[in-house]
Write a protein that holds these residues in place. Structure first.
Motif, PDB file in Angstrom:
ATOM      1  N   GLU A  43       0.822  -1.212   0.000  1.00 62.18           N
ATOM      2  CA  GLU A  43       0.000   0.000   0.000  1.00 62.18           C
ATOM      3  C   GLU A  43       0.859   1.266   0.000  1.00 62.18           C
ATOM      4  OE1 GLU A  43      -3.556   0.517   0.303  1.00 62.18           O
ATOM      5  OE2 GLU A  43      -3.678  -1.551  -0.392  1.00 62.18           O
ATOM      6  N   LYS A  44       2.036   1.182   0.563  1.00 57.58           N
ATOM      7  CA  LYS A  44       2.945   2.330   0.642  1.00 57.58           C
ATOM      8  C   LYS A  44       3.629   2.627  -0.692  1.00 57.58           C
ATOM      9  CE  LYS A  44       6.375   1.853   3.306  1.00 57.58           C
ATOM     10  NZ  LYS A  44       7.501   1.816   4.224  1.00 57.58           N
ATOM     11  N   GLN A  45       3.771   1.615  -1.541  1.00 58.66           N
ATOM     12  CA  GLN A  45       4.588   1.740  -2.747  1.00 58.66           C
ATOM     13  C   GLN A  45       4.227   2.902  -3.669  1.00 58.66           C
ATOM     14  OE1 GLN A  45       7.550   0.466  -3.691  1.00 58.66           O
ATOM     15  NE2 GLN A  45       7.454  -0.226  -1.576  1.00 58.66           N
ATOM     16  N   PRO A  46       2.962   3.149  -3.970  1.00 54.18           N
ATOM     17  CA  PRO A  46       2.687   4.278  -4.873  1.00 54.18           C
ATOM     18  C   PRO A  46       3.235   5.607  -4.341  1.00 54.18           C
ATOM     19  CG  PRO A  46       0.750   2.884  -4.692  1.00 54.18           C
ATOM     20  CD  PRO A  46       1.735   2.394  -3.667  1.00 54.18           C
TER      21      PRO A  46
ATOM     22  N   TRP B 238       7.056   5.760  -4.636  1.00 53.89           N
ATOM     23  CA  TRP B 238       7.524   6.104  -5.985  1.00 53.89           C
ATOM     24  C   TRP B 238       7.334   7.586  -6.279  1.00 53.89           C
ATOM     25  CZ3 TRP B 238      11.143   3.710  -8.225  1.00 53.89           C
ATOM     26  CH2 TRP B 238      11.334   2.343  -7.964  1.00 53.89           C
ATOM     27  N   THR B 239       6.332   8.208  -5.692  1.00 52.50           N
ATOM     28  CA  THR B 239       6.191   9.665  -5.787  1.00 52.50           C
ATOM     29  C   THR B 239       7.399  10.337  -5.137  1.00 52.50           C
ATOM     30  OG1 THR B 239       3.777   9.552  -5.809  1.00 52.50           O
ATOM     31  CG2 THR B 239       4.761  11.635  -5.072  1.00 52.50           C
ATOM     32  N   LEU B 240       7.796   9.835  -3.981  1.00 52.12           N
ATOM     33  CA  LEU B 240       8.982  10.377  -3.308  1.00 52.12           C
ATOM     34  C   LEU B 240      10.247  10.148  -4.130  1.00 52.12           C
ATOM     35  CD1 LEU B 240       8.412   9.416   0.437  1.00 52.12           C
ATOM     36  CD2 LEU B 240       8.243  11.694  -0.602  1.00 52.12           C
ATOM     37  N   VAL B 241      10.346   8.996  -4.771  1.00 48.40           N
ATOM     38  CA  VAL B 241      11.522   8.720  -5.612  1.00 48.40           C
ATOM     39  C   VAL B 241      11.616   9.766  -6.723  1.00 48.40           C
ATOM     40  CG1 VAL B 241      12.530   7.098  -7.278  1.00 48.40           C
ATOM     41  CG2 VAL B 241      11.646   6.258  -5.089  1.00 48.40           C
TER      42      VAL B 241
END
Length: 178
Positions: A150-153, A156-159
């Motif tokens: 659930e955290k992944q999206p 990736w915004t932070l990346v």
């Protein structure tokens, strides 16, 4: 159970002790030893687990770093599905320590360093990330894998933000933490 707690300034000392023990045990086998993850970002709430990244020149032979890490009481997790790292965990009943061994210079080694350094500089992203982590932990407290998914999206915004920041300032990783 996923628990997000307020930042603890003692996490830095915890890393200093753990990083020193790792440096002594690994010597020159460890190209770098770094405090990564949320506990490495002052002011960021986190799961109270210490994440340490050990950078090595090569994954082979495994015994060069596995044997010293096991002598420190860390358990090699051969079942780790991430093929770009070797993973070690604490013994049962001891504080949570995750040791991520990655190849020096690889994307998988550089990304956690970039994220840590970016978050140390961007308070707005820290606050937003903390809110996301707390909300997801509340919903997924009993399912660690679901919490990570659930955290992944948002991660990736932070990346993407971190990459833009890196390009703007010409980011390079600083010296090893231990």
């Amino acid at each position: 159970m996923i628990e997000i707690v307020d930042h603890d300034p003692g996490w830095r000392d915890w890393f200093t002790r753990q990083g020193g023990a790792l440096r002594t045990a690994l010597g020159p086998v460890a190209v770098r030893i770094d405090h990564i993850g949320s506990t490495a970002v002052p002011g960021l709430a986190a799961k109270p687990y210490l994440d340490v990244q050990v950078s090595v020149a090569s994954f082979h032979p495994l015994a060069l770093y596995r044997d010293p890490l096991e002598r420190l009481g860390l358990r090699f997790r051969a079942d780790n599905p991430e093929l770009t790292k070797r993973y070690f965990r604490e013994q049962d009943g001891t504080p949570r320590v995750h040791v991520h061994v990655r190849r020096a210079g690889s994307f998988s080694e550089q990304l956690p360093l970039l994220m840590r350094d970016f978050l140390r500089e961007d308070d707005a992203s820290v606050r937003e990330y903390e809110a996301v982590k707390r909300e997801i932990a509340d919903r997924c407290a009993d399912v660690p894998q679901l919490y990570a998914e659930e955290k992944q999206p948002f991660v990736w915004t932070l990346v993407a933000r971190a990459d833009a920041w890196a390009q703007r300032i010409g980011w390079e990783p600083g010296p090893s933490d231990a």
